[in-house]
Enzyme design. Structure first.
Site, PDB file in Angstrom:
ATOM      1  N   THR A 137      37.716  35.784  31.335  1.00 31.83           N
ATOM      2  CA  THR A 137      37.801  36.706  32.474  1.00 31.83           C
ATOM      3  C   THR A 137      39.244  37.147  32.552  1.00 31.83           C
ATOM      4  O   THR A 137      40.184  36.426  32.261  1.00 31.83           O
ATOM      5  CB  THR A 137      37.487  35.851  33.887  1.00 31.83           C
ATOM      6  OG1 THR A 137      37.839  36.664  34.902  1.00 31.83           O
ATOM      7  CG2 THR A 137      38.013  34.715  33.858  1.00 31.83           C
ATOM      8  N   ASP A 138      39.609  38.467  33.322  1.00 29.53           N
ATOM      9  CA  ASP A 138      40.647  38.618  33.388  1.00 29.53           C
ATOM     10  C   ASP A 138      41.445  38.095  34.821  1.00 29.53           C
ATOM     11  O   ASP A 138      42.619  38.049  34.658  1.00 29.53           O
ATOM     12  CB  ASP A 138      40.926  40.377  33.961  1.00 29.53           C
ATOM     13  CG  ASP A 138      39.888  40.836  35.125  1.00 29.53           C
ATOM     14  OD1 ASP A 138      39.227  39.866  35.772  1.00 29.53           O
ATOM     15  OD2 ASP A 138      40.104  41.840  35.718  1.00 29.53           O
ATOM     16  N   GLU A 139      40.754  37.134  35.494  1.00 31.60           N
ATOM     17  CA  GLU A 139      41.289  36.415  36.585  1.00 31.60           C
ATOM     18  C   GLU A 139      42.408  35.539  36.023  1.00 31.60           C
ATOM     19  O   GLU A 139      43.152  35.042  36.793  1.00 31.60           O
ATOM     20  CB  GLU A 139      40.246  35.636  37.425  1.00 31.60           C
ATOM     21  CG  GLU A 139      39.482  36.781  38.109  1.00 31.60           C
ATOM     22  CD  GLU A 139      38.634  36.532  39.007  1.00 31.60           C
ATOM     23  OE1 GLU A 139      38.682  35.163  39.610  1.00 31.60           O
ATOM     24  OE2 GLU A 139      37.789  36.937  39.631  1.00 31.60           O
ATOM     25  N   TYR A 173      38.465  28.360  40.300  1.00 34.40           N
ATOM     26  CA  TYR A 173      37.755  28.960  39.152  1.00 34.40           C
ATOM     27  C   TYR A 173      38.564  29.825  38.102  1.00 34.40           C
ATOM     28  O   TYR A 173      38.408  29.210  36.899  1.00 34.40           O
ATOM     29  CB  TYR A 173      36.826  30.445  39.644  1.00 34.40           C
ATOM     30  CG  TYR A 173      36.180  31.095  38.567  1.00 34.40           C
ATOM     31  CD1 TYR A 173      35.459  30.755  37.847  1.00 34.40           C
ATOM     32  CD2 TYR A 173      37.037  32.433  38.662  1.00 34.40           C
ATOM     33  CE1 TYR A 173      34.561  31.659  36.791  1.00 34.40           C
ATOM     34  CE2 TYR A 173      36.464  33.239  37.593  1.00 34.40           C
ATOM     35  CZ  TYR A 173      35.474  32.990  36.706  1.00 34.40           C
ATOM     36  OH  TYR A 173      34.797  33.953  35.741  1.00 34.40           O
ATOM     37  N   LYS A 215      38.791  28.635  33.769  1.00 32.48           N
ATOM     38  CA  LYS A 215      38.740  29.455  32.947  1.00 32.48           C
ATOM     39  C   LYS A 215      39.993  29.492  31.822  1.00 32.48           C
ATOM     40  O   LYS A 215      39.913  29.644  30.555  1.00 32.48           O
ATOM     41  CB  LYS A 215      38.212  30.711  33.376  1.00 32.48           C
ATOM     42  CG  LYS A 215      36.878  30.930  34.016  1.00 32.48           C
ATOM     43  CD  LYS A 215      35.518  30.736  33.302  1.00 32.48           C
ATOM     44  CE  LYS A 215      35.397  31.769  32.004  1.00 32.48           C
ATOM     45  NZ  LYS A 215      34.561  31.552  31.429  1.00 32.48           N
TER      46      LYS A 215
HETATM   47  P1  NAD Z   1      26.579  33.519  36.074  1.00 32.51           P
HETATM   48  O1  NAD Z   1      26.889  32.422  37.299  1.00 32.51           O
HETATM   49  O2  NAD Z   1      25.649  34.577  36.688  1.00 32.51           O
HETATM   50  O3  NAD Z   1      25.775  32.748  35.135  1.00 32.51           O
HETATM   51  C1  NAD Z   1      26.262  31.506  34.426  1.00 32.51           C
HETATM   52  C2  NAD Z   1      25.092  30.783  33.856  1.00 32.51           C
HETATM   53  O4  NAD Z   1      25.605  29.685  33.190  1.00 32.51           O
HETATM   54  C3  NAD Z   1      23.968  30.447  34.680  1.00 32.51           C
HETATM   55  O5  NAD Z   1      22.535  30.899  33.930  1.00 32.51           O
HETATM   56  C4  NAD Z   1      23.960  28.967  34.564  1.00 32.51           C
HETATM   57  O6  NAD Z   1      22.686  28.276  34.884  1.00 32.51           O
HETATM   58  C5  NAD Z   1      24.633  28.507  33.392  1.00 32.51           C
HETATM   59  N1  NAD Z   1      25.222  27.221  33.506  1.00 32.51           N
HETATM   60  C6  NAD Z   1      26.190  26.808  34.370  1.00 32.51           C
HETATM   61  N2  NAD Z   1      26.559  25.499  33.903  1.00 32.51           N
HETATM   62  C7  NAD Z   1      26.071  25.334  32.828  1.00 32.51           C
HETATM   63  C8  NAD Z   1      26.239  24.005  32.026  1.00 32.51           C
HETATM   64  N3  NAD Z   1      26.800  22.936  32.379  1.00 32.51           N
HETATM   65  N4  NAD Z   1      25.617  24.086  31.048  1.00 32.51           N
HETATM   66  C9  NAD Z   1      24.649  25.251  30.525  1.00 32.51           C
HETATM   67  N5  NAD Z   1      24.380  26.276  31.360  1.00 32.51           N
HETATM   68  C10 NAD Z   1      25.451  26.379  32.427  1.00 32.51           C
HETATM   69  O7  NAD Z   1      27.571  34.116  35.791  1.00 32.51           O
HETATM   70  P2  NAD Z   1      28.058  35.540  35.103  1.00 32.51           P
HETATM   71  O8  NAD Z   1      28.610  36.458  36.023  1.00 32.51           O
HETATM   72  O9  NAD Z   1      26.918  36.003  34.035  1.00 32.51           O
HETATM   73  O10 NAD Z   1      29.188  35.209  33.908  1.00 32.51           O
HETATM   74  C11 NAD Z   1      29.128  34.709  32.481  1.00 32.51           C
HETATM   75  C12 NAD Z   1      30.372  34.432  32.002  1.00 32.51           C
HETATM   76  O11 NAD Z   1      31.233  35.662  32.084  1.00 32.51           O
HETATM   77  C13 NAD Z   1      31.472  33.415  32.844  1.00 32.51           C
HETATM   78  O12 NAD Z   1      32.049  32.584  31.711  1.00 32.51           O
HETATM   79  C14 NAD Z   1      32.133  34.230  33.543  1.00 32.51           C
HETATM   80  O13 NAD Z   1      33.637  33.425  33.861  1.00 32.51           O
HETATM   81  C15 NAD Z   1      32.391  35.502  32.672  1.00 32.51           C
HETATM   82  N6  NAD Z   1      32.909  36.509  33.357  1.00 32.51           N
HETATM   83  C16 NAD Z   1      32.039  37.073  34.372  1.00 32.51           C
HETATM   84  C17 NAD Z   1      32.633  38.240  34.854  1.00 32.51           C
HETATM   85  C18 NAD Z   1      31.779  38.867  36.124  1.00 32.51           C
HETATM   86  O14 NAD Z   1      32.204  39.869  36.659  1.00 32.51           O
HETATM   87  N7  NAD Z   1      30.598  38.570  36.492  1.00 32.51           N
HETATM   88  C19 NAD Z   1      33.500  38.998  34.359  1.00 32.51           C
HETATM   89  C20 NAD Z   1      34.451  38.607  33.422  1.00 32.51           C
HETATM   90  C21 NAD Z   1      33.914  37.373  32.959  1.00 32.51           C
HETATM   91  O1  DAU Z   2      37.383  39.678  37.400  1.00 31.28           O
HETATM   92  C1  DAU Z   2      36.264  39.080  36.650  1.00 31.28           C
HETATM   93  C2  DAU Z   2      35.750  38.230  37.967  1.00 31.28           C
HETATM   94  O2  DAU Z   2      35.071  38.949  38.956  1.00 31.28           O
HETATM   95  C3  DAU Z   2      34.715  37.256  37.297  1.00 31.28           C
HETATM   96  O3  DAU Z   2      35.388  36.237  36.371  1.00 31.28           O
HETATM   97  C4  DAU Z   2      34.015  36.484  38.182  1.00 31.28           C
HETATM   98  O4  DAU Z   2      33.203  35.430  37.761  1.00 31.28           O
HETATM   99  C5  DAU Z   2      33.352  37.255  39.025  1.00 31.28           C
HETATM  100  O5  DAU Z   2      32.861  36.532  40.270  1.00 31.28           O
HETATM  101  C6  DAU Z   2      34.380  38.420  39.736  1.00 31.28           C
HETATM  102  O6  DAU Z   2      35.308  37.373  40.460  1.00 31.28           O
HETATM  103  P1  DAU Z   2      35.842  38.152  42.042  1.00 31.28           P
HETATM  104  O7  DAU Z   2      36.194  37.365  42.997  1.00 31.28           O
HETATM  105  O8  DAU Z   2      36.348  39.511  41.938  1.00 31.28           O
HETATM  106  O9  DAU Z   2      34.080  38.961  42.447  1.00 31.28           O
HETATM  107  P2  DAU Z   2      33.297  38.769  43.965  1.00 31.28           P
HETATM  108  O10 DAU Z   2      32.243  39.504  43.770  1.00 31.28           O
HETATM  109  O11 DAU Z   2      33.316  37.384  44.314  1.00 31.28           O
HETATM  110  O12 DAU Z   2      34.320  39.626  44.959  1.00 31.28           O
HETATM  111  C7  DAU Z   2      34.894  40.872  44.598  1.00 31.28           C
HETATM  112  C8  DAU Z   2      35.955  41.327  45.512  1.00 31.28           C
HETATM  113  O13 DAU Z   2      35.234  41.645  46.822  1.00 31.28           O
HETATM  114  C9  DAU Z   2      36.942  40.289  45.907  1.00 31.28           C
HETATM  115  O14 DAU Z   2      38.199  40.973  46.213  1.00 31.28           O
HETATM  116  C10 DAU Z   2      36.428  39.717  47.078  1.00 31.28           C
HETATM  117  C11 DAU Z   2      35.780  40.804  47.873  1.00 31.28           C
HETATM  118  N1  DAU Z   2      34.601  40.257  48.473  1.00 31.28           N
HETATM  119  C12 DAU Z   2      33.627  39.416  48.019  1.00 31.28           C
HETATM  120  C13 DAU Z   2      32.597  38.835  48.592  1.00 31.28           C
HETATM  121  C14 DAU Z   2      31.467  37.916  48.102  1.00 31.28           C
HETATM  122  C15 DAU Z   2      34.313  40.646  49.957  1.00 31.28           C
HETATM  123  O15 DAU Z   2      34.879  41.277  50.783  1.00 31.28           O
HETATM  124  N2  DAU Z   2      33.108  40.255  50.748  1.00 31.28           N
HETATM  125  C16 DAU Z   2      32.444  39.118  50.127  1.00 31.28           C
HETATM  126  O16 DAU Z   2      31.439  38.803  50.670  1.00 31.28           O
END
Ligand code: NAD
Ligand code: DAU
Length: 336
Positions: free
Chosen positions: A125-127, A150, A154
């Site tokens: 992730t970019d985080e 988190y 990562k």
């Molecule tokens: P998500 O939380 O929707 O899904 C995570 C999945 O992993 C779930 O199906 C969960 O059951 C499974 N899991 C958790 N712990 C596990 C374990 N110990 N063994 C096997 N499976 C397990 O997450 P997502 O949003 O789909 O993100 C997927 C990946 O992409 C993550 O690694 C996250 O860091 C990365 N990522 C997410 C975003 C975003 O915006 N959502 C952006 C950049 C990177």
């Molecule tokens: O940048 C990639 C990341 O994006 C991934 O690595 C993470 O897995 C994914 O959860 C996401 O992280 P963020 O923290 O950016 O996403 P989130 O949807 O939780 O929040 C997006 C923005 O919105 C953040 O600035 C916080 C704000 N927010 C979030 C929630 C849940 C609110 O203002 N209100 C809310 O209720």
């Protein structure tokens, strides 16, 4: 037939990736491996078995024996989506994040090395880069400066991936993507949370001053970038992925309100997230010039389609919000 192990396949991005890979790569066999935590939902993978190139394994990436068992089957590649992924939950408690994101990745790396897996893709992730000021973008050489448990977990996993490549020659690559949105996203993340709350006529909680910036990418564009990295990425490299759609949370909120015909009275300004990263922005020049990937879905169109998806798939998100989705596994496969 190429066998690909997809961990975390029942989550948001993993499930979208599997759907796309099965449709676009007819010579791939997918082993979907997932522990089905609160974020894993088998409904996201419903119907895939019918194609004959898909199987589901219910297991934990921290379970060495379970990982070894699947990797014994001449797996061509591993793509690791499995993670605890929600920043707010990591602030409540970091233990699960360290266990899955760090220890789980180490188990996958060790077993991939033992079994001579030819490709390992760590979905990061970019985080991990922390927070930007008003100008500039994250490049692959930006320093790691994670601010939440988190992102720290990562970043730790990324360092292990790098070390396994350097020390053991594991052919591993890392991708770092910005914020995803699209179908099947768990409604704790801001876009599906706000859409589904508004569909239920509930208020939407905006953190702090609402001026934090996120760089949005449609999940299908992310998945296509991952396919490019799996097939053409160079071992040892890092690829940033982003679509250049920066937006403050306030502007995003207004766009969602507009799309659903609601007004500002639905916004609740709430206390800010601790250590809330101010701005993310991705420079995706490397993946574009070296692998020929670029995003296709503009944010306005993507958001419109996403809002429509949640409107049309009310049963999906309602069963999550009510907790009923946890019963799906038992109905399909018997008690866990
Ligand atoms: P998500 O939380 O929707 O899904 C995570 C999945 O992993 C779930 O199906 C969960 O059951 C499974 N899991 C958790 N712990 C596990 C374990 N110990 N063994 C096997 N499976 C397990 O997450 P997502 O949003 O789909 O993100 C997927 C990946 O992409 C993550 O690694 C996250 O860091 C990365 N990522 C997410 C975003 C975003 O915006 N959502 C952006 C950049 C990177
Ligand atoms: O940048 C990639 C990341 O994006 C991934 O690595 C993470 O897995 C994914 O959860 C996401 O992280 P963020 O923290 O950016 O996403 P989130 O949807 O939780 O929040 C997006 C923005 O919105 C953040 O600035 C916080 C704000 N927010 C979030 C929630 C849940 C609110 O203002 N209100 C809310 O209720």
């Amino acid at each position: 037939m190429k066998t690909l192990l997809v961990t975390g396949a029942a989550g948001f991005i993993g499930a979208n990736f599997v759907r796309r890979a099965l449709a676009q790569r007819p010579d791939w066999h997918i082993i979907a491996f997932d522990a089905l935590t609160y974020a894993g939902n088998l409904e996201n993978l419903a119907g895939f078995e019918e194609c004959g190139r898909f199987e589901f394994v219910h297991a934990d990436i921290c379970d060495d024996a379970a990982v070894a068992e699947v990797l014994a089957r001449s797996v061509w590649g591993v793509i690791n989506f499995a993670a605890e992924s929600h920043v707010d939950r990591s602030i409540q408690g970091a233990a699960d994040f360290v266990r899955t994101n760090v220890l789980g990745t180490q188990v996958l790396l060790d077993q991939s090395r033992r079994h001579g897996v030819p490709k390992f893709l760590q979905v990061s992730t970019d985080e991990v880069y922390g927070s930007l000021g008003p100008v500039g973008k994250f490049t692959e050489t930006s320093p790691l400066a994670p601010n939440s448990p988190y992102s720290a977990s990562k970043a730790s996993a990324d360092l292990l991936v790098r070390a396994y490549h350097e020390t053991h020659g594991l052919p591993a690559v890392i991708t770092r993507c910005s914020n995803n949105y699209g179908p099947y996203q768990f409604p704790e993340k801001v876009i599906p949370l706000f859409i589904t709350n508004l569909l239920e006529d509930q208020p939407i909680p905006l953190y702090g001053d609402g001026l934090n910036v996120r760089d949005w990418i449609h999940v299908w564009d992310h998945c296509d970038a991952l396919l490019a990295v799996l097939e053409r990425g160079q071992p040892g490299e890092i690829y940033n992925i982003g679509a250049g759609s920066e937006l403050t949370n306030l502007l995003l909120t207004h766009a969602i309100l507009r799309a659903l015909g609601k007004d500002e009275s639905m916004i609740r300004h709430v206390k800010d997230r601790p250590a809330h990263d101010r701005r993310y922005a991705i420079d995706a020049g490397k993946i574009s010039t070296q692998l020929g990937w670029s995003p296709r879905i503009g944010f306005e169109q993507g958001l419109r389609d996403t809002v429509r998806w949640y409107v049309e798939n009310e049963r999906w998100w309602r069963s999550i919000k009510s907790g009923e989705y946890r019963l799906y596994y038992e109905r399909q496969y018997g008690a866990v």
